[in-house]
Write a protein that holds these residues in place. Structure first.
Motif, PDB file in Angstrom:
ATOM      1  N   UNK A 168      42.524  51.825 -51.444  1.00 50.11           N
ATOM      2  CA  UNK A 168      43.018  52.422 -50.207  1.00 50.11           C
ATOM      3  C   UNK A 168      42.024  52.200 -49.082  1.00 50.11           C
ATOM      4  N   UNK A 169      40.728  52.296 -49.414  1.00 48.93           N
ATOM      5  CA  UNK A 169      39.710  52.173 -48.383  1.00 48.93           C
ATOM      6  C   UNK A 169      38.335  52.042 -49.036  1.00 48.93           C
ATOM      7  N   UNK A 170      37.362  51.638 -48.243  1.00 57.51           N
ATOM      8  CA  UNK A 170      35.973  51.598 -48.684  1.00 57.51           C
ATOM      9  C   UNK A 170      35.100  52.322 -47.679  1.00 57.51           C
ATOM     10  N   UNK A 171      34.217  53.184 -48.185  1.00 57.05           N
ATOM     11  CA  UNK A 171      33.237  53.880 -47.355  1.00 57.05           C
ATOM     12  C   UNK A 171      31.840  53.619 -47.924  1.00 57.05           C
ATOM     13  N   UNK A 172      30.974  53.051 -47.094  1.00 56.26           N
ATOM     14  CA  UNK A 172      29.618  52.779 -47.538  1.00 56.26           C
ATOM     15  C   UNK A 172      28.943  51.801 -46.598  1.00 56.26           C
ATOM     16  N   UNK A 173      27.816  51.282 -47.031  1.00 56.19           N
ATOM     17  CA  UNK A 173      27.078  50.355 -46.192  1.00 56.19           C
ATOM     18  C   UNK A 173      27.623  48.937 -46.291  1.00 56.19           C
ATOM     19  N   UNK A 174      27.246  48.113 -45.331  1.00 57.33           N
ATOM     20  CA  UNK A 174      27.496  46.681 -45.396  1.00 57.33           C
ATOM     21  C   UNK A 174      26.331  46.087 -46.183  1.00 57.33           C
ATOM     22  N   UNK A 175      26.517  45.922 -47.486  1.00 55.67           N
ATOM     23  CA  UNK A 175      25.413  45.526 -48.358  1.00 55.67           C
ATOM     24  C   UNK A 175      24.846  44.165 -47.969  1.00 55.67           C
ATOM     25  N   UNK A 176      25.709  43.214 -47.658  1.00 56.51           N
ATOM     26  CA  UNK A 176      25.243  41.889 -47.249  1.00 56.51           C
ATOM     27  C   UNK A 176      24.453  41.997 -45.944  1.00 56.51           C
ATOM     28  N   UNK A 177      25.002  42.751 -44.989  1.00 58.98           N
ATOM     29  CA  UNK A 177      24.318  42.933 -43.714  1.00 58.98           C
ATOM     30  C   UNK A 177      22.982  43.626 -43.870  1.00 58.98           C
ATOM     31  N   UNK A 178      22.910  44.576 -44.798  1.00 59.95           N
ATOM     32  CA  UNK A 178      21.639  45.263 -45.047  1.00 59.95           C
ATOM     33  C   UNK A 178      20.598  44.290 -45.587  1.00 59.95           C
ATOM     34  N   UNK A 179      21.033  43.385 -46.468  1.00 64.27           N
ATOM     35  CA  UNK A 179      20.116  42.372 -46.983  1.00 64.27           C
ATOM     36  C   UNK A 179      19.598  41.463 -45.884  1.00 64.27           C
ATOM     37  N   UNK A 180      20.481  41.099 -44.953  1.00 65.58           N
ATOM     38  CA  UNK A 180      20.086  40.255 -43.822  1.00 65.58           C
ATOM     39  C   UNK A 180      19.045  40.966 -42.961  1.00 65.58           C
ATOM     40  N   UNK A 181      19.308  42.230 -42.647  1.00 65.87           N
ATOM     41  CA  UNK A 181      18.378  42.989 -41.800  1.00 65.87           C
ATOM     42  C   UNK A 181      17.027  43.148 -42.492  1.00 65.87           C
ATOM     43  N   UNK A 182      17.065  43.431 -43.801  1.00 67.50           N
ATOM     44  CA  UNK A 182      15.805  43.583 -44.545  1.00 67.50           C
ATOM     45  C   UNK A 182      14.983  42.298 -44.487  1.00 67.50           C
ATOM     46  N   UNK A 183      15.647  41.154 -44.646  1.00 68.33           N
ATOM     47  CA  UNK A 183      14.935  39.875 -44.587  1.00 68.33           C
ATOM     48  C   UNK A 183      14.343  39.635 -43.208  1.00 68.33           C
ATOM     49  N   UNK A 184      15.095  39.952 -42.171  1.00 62.37           N
ATOM     50  CA  UNK A 184      14.598  39.740 -40.801  1.00 62.37           C
ATOM     51  C   UNK A 184      13.366  40.608 -40.534  1.00 62.37           C
ATOM     52  N   UNK A 185      13.432  41.862 -40.936  1.00 59.31           N
ATOM     53  CA  UNK A 185      12.290  42.763 -40.730  1.00 59.31           C
ATOM     54  C   UNK A 185      11.066  42.274 -41.496  1.00 59.31           C
ATOM     55  N   UNK A 186      11.286  41.873 -42.741  1.00 63.43           N
ATOM     56  CA  UNK A 186      10.157  41.464 -43.565  1.00 63.43           C
ATOM     57  C   UNK A 186       9.558  40.152 -43.072  1.00 63.43           C
ATOM     58  N   UNK A 187      10.410  39.242 -42.643  1.00 60.55           N
ATOM     59  CA  UNK A 187       9.925  37.960 -42.131  1.00 60.55           C
ATOM     60  C   UNK A 187       9.088  38.161 -40.863  1.00 60.55           C
ATOM     61  N   UNK A 188       9.527  39.095 -40.023  1.00 58.15           N
ATOM     62  CA  UNK A 188       8.755  39.400 -38.814  1.00 58.15           C
ATOM     63  C   UNK A 188       7.400  40.025 -39.147  1.00 58.15           C
ATOM     64  N   UNK A 189       7.328  40.692 -40.281  1.00 59.95           N
ATOM     65  CA  UNK A 189       6.079  41.323 -40.698  1.00 59.95           C
ATOM     66  C   UNK A 189       5.094  40.304 -41.298  1.00 59.95           C
ATOM     67  N   UNK A 190       5.581  39.410 -42.154  1.00 61.05           N
ATOM     68  CA  UNK A 190       4.665  38.587 -42.945  1.00 61.05           C
ATOM     69  C   UNK A 190       4.676  37.106 -42.579  1.00 61.05           C
ATOM     70  N   UNK A 191       5.696  36.661 -41.848  1.00 62.75           N
ATOM     71  CA  UNK A 191       5.724  35.265 -41.433  1.00 62.75           C
ATOM     72  C   UNK A 191       6.542  34.370 -42.357  1.00 62.75           C
ATOM     73  N   UNK A 192       6.850  33.182 -41.876  1.00 64.91           N
ATOM     74  CA  UNK A 192       7.780  32.272 -42.554  1.00 64.91           C
ATOM     75  C   UNK A 192       7.161  31.502 -43.710  1.00 64.91           C
ATOM     76  N   UNK A 193       5.836  31.602 -43.898  1.00 59.90           N
ATOM     77  CA  UNK A 193       5.213  30.866 -45.005  1.00 59.90           C
ATOM     78  C   UNK A 193       4.570  31.825 -46.008  1.00 59.90           C
TER      79      UNK A 193
END
Length: 354
Positions: A162-187
């Motif tokens: 009927x419906x889904x209630x919760x987070x956008x799991x894929x989007x959360x993974x994307x955001x986590x990667x962006x935050x972490x990459x900004x912290x530690x760098x691409x290498x």
């Protein structure tokens, strides 16, 4: 104004019995009289007392909740607190709920909970979707029975929920990667830590988060190394040696992430390192449970991504109630906000209550 049936009858020039029959859609009423009553109802913007109506009808609804067991302060406690709050509000409409709890790391426990659920009669069910294949199997059985069901925590595409209630799991993974990459760098070296349990289960949500995480890295010129390590909470010996080796062989900062709510387990492991080694680690975690928030406040975790678990439980059950009570079909997908928490704003978030 407190408009009574007798007032509507007087304004429409009909009997109170006619008004009652129109309001409750019962008995025979001529088209002329029905039009008069409906005209008055529209003019006064009449809203019936829905509580009284459903109490009078004596109709009741029972909803099942298939959700994981939890300890105090866990993610699923927060989800269930939201469900309980919604249940309390819906009691006046003769709505009740019953939990069927399972071990989130044991699919056989989920099967047992489903079997117990099948032994009773319900009008609808909320399902935590940790075990994807088994949830799909159950969903097809519910489709055949015509019983509506709502997914919580993580959606499963292609189903007739009927419906889904919760987070956008894929989007959360994307955001986590962006935050972490900004912290530690691409290498940099990045550790994806998996917490060991008796059964090596990976939930739908964790798989989807990892897909989002990896896709972002691939699309943003990440040239470092990904290390998958398994943490045994009862014996850190092996994982501690692995982490030390990664840090010692890294030229810069090292990133770390856990794909479920247990980033605090990685924090506990890292506390056994030398201070200099600890200072080379930057962590991103999920879910603002008490143990994770503690690590954020202490500066051991850089970011926590939270999807408001209380709200998803609350909204999911209210949607099921509204579907039966008012014939309101919810949106197919209802994503919770993805909140990015740091130690400077987490206290404001923690103060938020439904």
């Amino acid at each position: 104004m407190n408009i009574r049936i007798i007032d509507i009858a007087r304004m429409a020039g009909v009997s109170t019995g006619t008004v009652d029959r129109v309001l409750h859609n019962r008995g025979r009423v001529s088209e002329e009289k029905r039009a008069k009553v409906e005209k008055v109802l529209k003019e006064i913007n009449y809203e019936p007392n829905m509580v009284a109506r459903f109490l009078a009808s004596k109709k009741s609804y029972r909803f099942a909740i298939l959700a994981p067991t939890y300890s105090s302060g866990d993610y699923w406690q927060l989800v269930c607190e939201g469900i309980d709050k919604a249940t309390d509000e819906l009691k006046k409409f003769n709505i009740s709920t019953e939990y069927f709890l399972f071990n989130q790391y044991d699919r056989f426990s989920f099967v047992n909970a489903v079997n117990s659920f099948k032994e009773k009669e319900f009008d609808g069910v909320l399902i935590a979707t940790l075990f994807g294949d088994y949830v799909i199997k159950l969903s097809k059985e519910l489709d055949a029975k015509g019983m509506p069901y709502i997914y919580i925590d993580s959606g499963i595409s292609g189903q007739k929920d009927l419906s889904y209630f919760g987070g956008d799991s894929f989007g959360t993974g994307v955001i986590a990667a962006k935050l972490l990459l900004n912290e530690v760098g691409a290498v940099a070296d990045i550790i994806i830590a998996h917490i060991r349990f008796r059964y090596k289960e990976i939930s739908v949500q964790m798989k989807t988060r990892e897909n989002g995480f990896m896709e972002y890295l691939e699309n943003n010129n990440f040239r470092g190394n990904i290390h998958h390590i398994e943490i045994n909470p009862d014996d850190y010996t092996m994982s501690l040696l692995q982490v030390k080796d990664i840090i010692n062989n890294s030229q810069g900062l090292v990133g770390g992430i856990v794909l479920n709510s247990r980033i605090y387990e990685l924090v506990t492991l890292l506390e056994k390192l030398d201070v200099d080694q600890q200072n080379k680690i930057r962590l991103v975690g999920h879910d603002a449970i008490e143990r994770n928030v503690k690590g954020l406040r202490e500066g051991r975790i850089s970011f926590i991504l939270s999807q408001r678990p209380e709200l998803q439980g609350y909204d999911a059950l209210k949607a099921m109630g509204n579907y039966f009570l008012f014939k309101q079909t919810p949106e197919k997908v209802n994503y919770m906000p993805i909140d990015i928490l740091i130690k400077e704003n987490v206290d404001y978030y923690s103060n938020y209550k439904l």
